[in-house]
Every structure is written in structure tokens, then in C-alpha cells.
Design a protein around this motif. Structure first.
Motif, mmCIF file in Angstrom:
data_model
loop_
_atom_site.group_PDB
_atom_site.id
_atom_site.type_symbol
_atom_site.label_atom_id
_atom_site.label_comp_id
_atom_site.label_asym_id
_atom_site.label_seq_id
_atom_site.Cartn_x
_atom_site.Cartn_y
_atom_site.Cartn_z
ATOM 1 N N ARG A 264 -0.719 2.759 -0.454
ATOM 2 C CA ARG A 264 0.377 3.718 -0.327
ATOM 3 C C ARG A 264 0.032 4.813 0.695
ATOM 4 O O ARG A 264 0.896 5.296 1.435
ATOM 5 C CB ARG A 264 0.683 4.337 -1.695
ATOM 6 C CG ARG A 264 1.962 5.176 -1.716
ATOM 7 C CD ARG A 264 2.238 5.739 -3.096
ATOM 8 N NE ARG A 264 2.492 4.683 -4.083
ATOM 9 C CZ ARG A 264 1.662 4.376 -5.066
ATOM 10 N NH1 ARG A 264 0.520 5.035 -5.202
ATOM 11 N NH2 ARG A 264 1.954 3.419 -5.924
ATOM 12 N N SER A 265 -1.248 5.192 0.740
ATOM 13 C CA SER A 265 -1.663 6.258 1.653
ATOM 14 C C SER A 265 -1.579 5.839 3.114
ATOM 15 O O SER A 265 -1.544 6.693 4.006
ATOM 16 C CB SER A 265 -3.099 6.688 1.331
ATOM 17 O OG SER A 265 -4.020 5.650 1.628
ATOM 18 N N GLY B 175 -6.678 2.079 -7.638
ATOM 19 C CA GLY B 175 -7.096 2.636 -6.357
ATOM 20 C C GLY B 175 -6.598 1.826 -5.172
ATOM 21 O O GLY B 175 -6.353 2.370 -4.088
ATOM 22 N N GLN B 176 -6.466 0.513 -5.373
ATOM 23 C CA GLN B 176 -5.954 -0.343 -4.300
ATOM 24 C C GLN B 176 -4.503 0.003 -3.986
ATOM 25 O O GLN B 176 -4.086 0.029 -2.830
ATOM 26 C CB GLN B 176 -6.080 -1.814 -4.708
ATOM 27 C CG GLN B 176 -7.501 -2.310 -4.857
ATOM 28 C CD GLN B 176 -8.203 -2.405 -3.520
ATOM 29 O OE1 GLN B 176 -7.624 -2.839 -2.540
ATOM 30 N NE2 GLN B 176 -9.462 -1.991 -3.480
ATOM 31 N N TRP B 177 -3.722 0.239 -5.053
ATOM 32 C CA TRP B 177 -2.325 0.633 -4.855
ATOM 33 C C TRP B 177 -2.266 1.971 -4.100
ATOM 34 O O TRP B 177 -1.482 2.135 -3.154
ATOM 35 C CB TRP B 177 -1.633 0.790 -6.208
ATOM 36 C CG TRP B 177 -1.386 -0.487 -6.945
ATOM 37 C CD1 TRP B 177 -2.269 -1.154 -7.735
ATOM 38 C CD2 TRP B 177 -0.170 -1.239 -6.975
ATOM 39 N NE1 TRP B 177 -1.684 -2.277 -8.260
ATOM 40 C CE2 TRP B 177 -0.395 -2.349 -7.817
ATOM 41 C CE3 TRP B 177 1.084 -1.077 -6.379
ATOM 42 C CZ2 TRP B 177 0.583 -3.305 -8.067
ATOM 43 C CZ3 TRP B 177 2.062 -2.022 -6.624
ATOM 44 C CH2 TRP B 177 1.810 -3.129 -7.455
ATOM 45 N N MET C 107 3.045 -3.451 0.341
ATOM 46 C CA MET C 107 1.863 -3.325 -0.520
ATOM 47 C C MET C 107 1.660 -4.593 -1.342
ATOM 48 O O MET C 107 0.552 -5.100 -1.471
ATOM 49 C CB MET C 107 2.005 -2.111 -1.443
ATOM 50 C CG MET C 107 1.780 -0.779 -0.772
ATOM 51 S SD MET C 107 1.627 0.578 -1.987
ATOM 52 C CE MET C 107 3.248 0.579 -2.721
ATOM 53 N N LEU C 108 2.758 -5.080 -1.913
ATOM 54 C CA LEU C 108 2.668 -6.292 -2.716
ATOM 55 C C LEU C 108 2.238 -7.478 -1.863
ATOM 56 O O LEU C 108 1.369 -8.265 -2.251
ATOM 57 C CB LEU C 108 4.012 -6.585 -3.376
ATOM 58 C CG LEU C 108 4.395 -5.719 -4.573
ATOM 59 C CD1 LEU C 108 5.842 -5.941 -4.973
ATOM 60 C CD2 LEU C 108 3.473 -6.002 -5.752
ATOM 61 N N ARG C 109 2.845 -7.597 -0.694
ATOM 62 C CA ARG C 109 2.597 -8.763 0.151
ATOM 63 C C ARG C 109 1.198 -8.790 0.743
ATOM 64 O O ARG C 109 0.543 -9.838 0.765
ATOM 65 C CB ARG C 109 3.644 -8.805 1.267
ATOM 66 C CG ARG C 109 3.491 -9.992 2.216
ATOM 67 C CD ARG C 109 4.591 -9.983 3.264
ATOM 68 N NE ARG C 109 4.419 -11.079 4.208
ATOM 69 C CZ ARG C 109 5.206 -11.285 5.268
ATOM 70 N NH1 ARG C 109 6.232 -10.461 5.492
ATOM 71 N NH2 ARG C 109 4.996 -12.300 6.084
#
Length: 221
Positions: free
Chosen positions: A129-130, A123-125, A138-140
Motif C-alpha cells: 500500500r505504501s 506487513g506485506q499489505w 496489491m492482490l495481483r
């Protein structure tokens, strides 16, 4: 009893060996800084490659990680230091230690990072993304901060092992703490310098061990 004290806890010999031991400690800390920094960075890149959608990159990372986790660090060190000259590649003891431990430790750090990244909820990803973030952003900003927090005790535990691992550098005549302690022992014919080296390692690493335990308890709650 007095013979035991004179042989292992001779304060006069410890005092005479202390300056040499401090010089060795300085080299140990310099070696640790290089190996840990390179291992952390290399391990992160390996972990990201391991999770890549590109099959060739993922397989390369898996093979690298498996090989250098399986090879004993001492065997790798001796191969790099004593084997490469047969191929015409002459390197200093410091370079040999940094290179061999970088290969070994980056593989272990990679597995810790990978576990941390995979522990971040899907859900965090999706939430990141949203918001329109790129994958790198996103990674950073979202994934890596949470991943590192989740596996911080494991990263610290691995770092403690790296510090202890640097004592193997004495096998290639690199003048770190254990090497200088052994030199003092051979000069004085007394084991007290080795006991002093053990005490220095204890003072250096015990706070980190307690810190790991504290983080583990916090995560458990």
C-alpha cells in the motif's frame, strides 16, 4: 490362484478393453480440465468475496461455501441431472457433471485460497500500500503470489480429489474411464477392466501425490 489371476488380471481381456479405456480416459481428462479450471477461478472469487468489507457480499460467500461443502457431491450430481428436468431444464450428462462439481469444488478451493490470503503477513499489505498500488494491484502482484505459494500443497491435494471425484460421473451415464471399464466388465463378465481402470488412475495420480509430498516437505523446512 490361477482363477484369481484369470478373473482380475486377465491380460487378454485388458488388451481388448484398452482402446475403450483410452477413450474413457480422454473424456475423464476433458472433464477434469473443465471442472478444475472452473473450480480454481470460482474459488478465487468466492475467497475474495469472503474477505470483502461489504457485509452482504461476505455473508453470501459464506452461505454458498457452507452449503456446497456440506452437500455430498453425488447427491448434488443426481439432483442436477435428474431434478432439473422436472423444472423443464434438460442438460447433458457432461454439463450436469461440470455444473455440480463446479459448485462443490469452488467451495473447497475458496477455503484454501482464503487461508492462503490470510496467511500473508499484514506487513506485506502495508508495504504494498505504501508504494501506491491499488487494492487490485496489491492482490495481483504481492498477496496472491505469496498466498498461492503458501497453500500450493493444499491446492494440489484438492485437485487430486477432484480427479478422483470425476469417477462419480459414471452414475449419470457419462462415458468416462470408470463407466467404460464397467461396460467392458459387463461384456466380458470379468473384473480385469476394472483393475485396468484402477491402474490407469494410479499412473495418472501417483506423480501428483508425490509432488504434494515434496511441496509439504519443502514448506516444513
Amino acid at each position: 490362484m490361477q482363477t484369481l489371476i484369470d478373473e482380475f488380471f486377465n491380460l487378454d481381456i485388458m488388451a481388448k478393453a484398452f482402446p475403450l479405456m483410452m477413450k474413457g480416459l480422454g473424456m475423464t481428462l476433458e472433464l477434469c480440465a473443465a471442472v478444475i479450471l472452473l473450480g480454481l477461478v470460482g474459488g478465487l472469487f468466492l475467497a475474495l468475496a469472503n474477505l470483502s468489507p461489504r457485509r452482504w457480499l461476505r455473508l453470501t460467500s459464506i452461505v454458498f461455501t457452507d452449503i456446497f461443502r456440506a452437500l455430498p457431491p453425488l447427491v448434488l450430481l443426481i439432483f442436477v441431472y435428474s431434478g432439473l428436468p422436472f423444472a423443464g431444464i434438460e442438460i447433458s450428462p457432461f454439463t450436469a457433471v461440470v455444473l455440480s462439481f463446479f459448485l462443490n469444488n469452488s467451495a473447497y478451493y475458496a477455503e484454501v485460497y482464503r487461508a492462503g490470503i490470510q496467511s500473508v503477513a499484514k506487513g506485506q499489505w502495508e508495504a504494498a500500500r505504501s508504494t501506491g498500488l491499488t487494492k487490485g494491484q496489491m492482490l495481483r502482484y504481492v498477496v496472491l503470489p505469496q498466498a498461492i505459494r503458501n497453500v500450493l500443497p493444499d491446492l494440489l491435494s484438492n485437485t487430486i480429489e477432484v480427479v478422483k471425484l470425476t469417477s462419480l460421473a459414471s452414475t449419470v451415464s457419462f462415458a468416462e474411464l470408470l463407466y467404460d471399464a464397467n461396460m467392458a466388465r459387463s461384456i466380458t463378465y470379468n473384473a480385469s477392466p476394472l483393475v485396468l481402470a484402477a491402474l490407469i488412475y494410479l499412473v495418472l495420480l501417483w506423480p501428483l501425490v508425490r509432488l504434494v509430498s515434496r511441496f509439504q516437505r519443502r514448506l516444513a523446512h
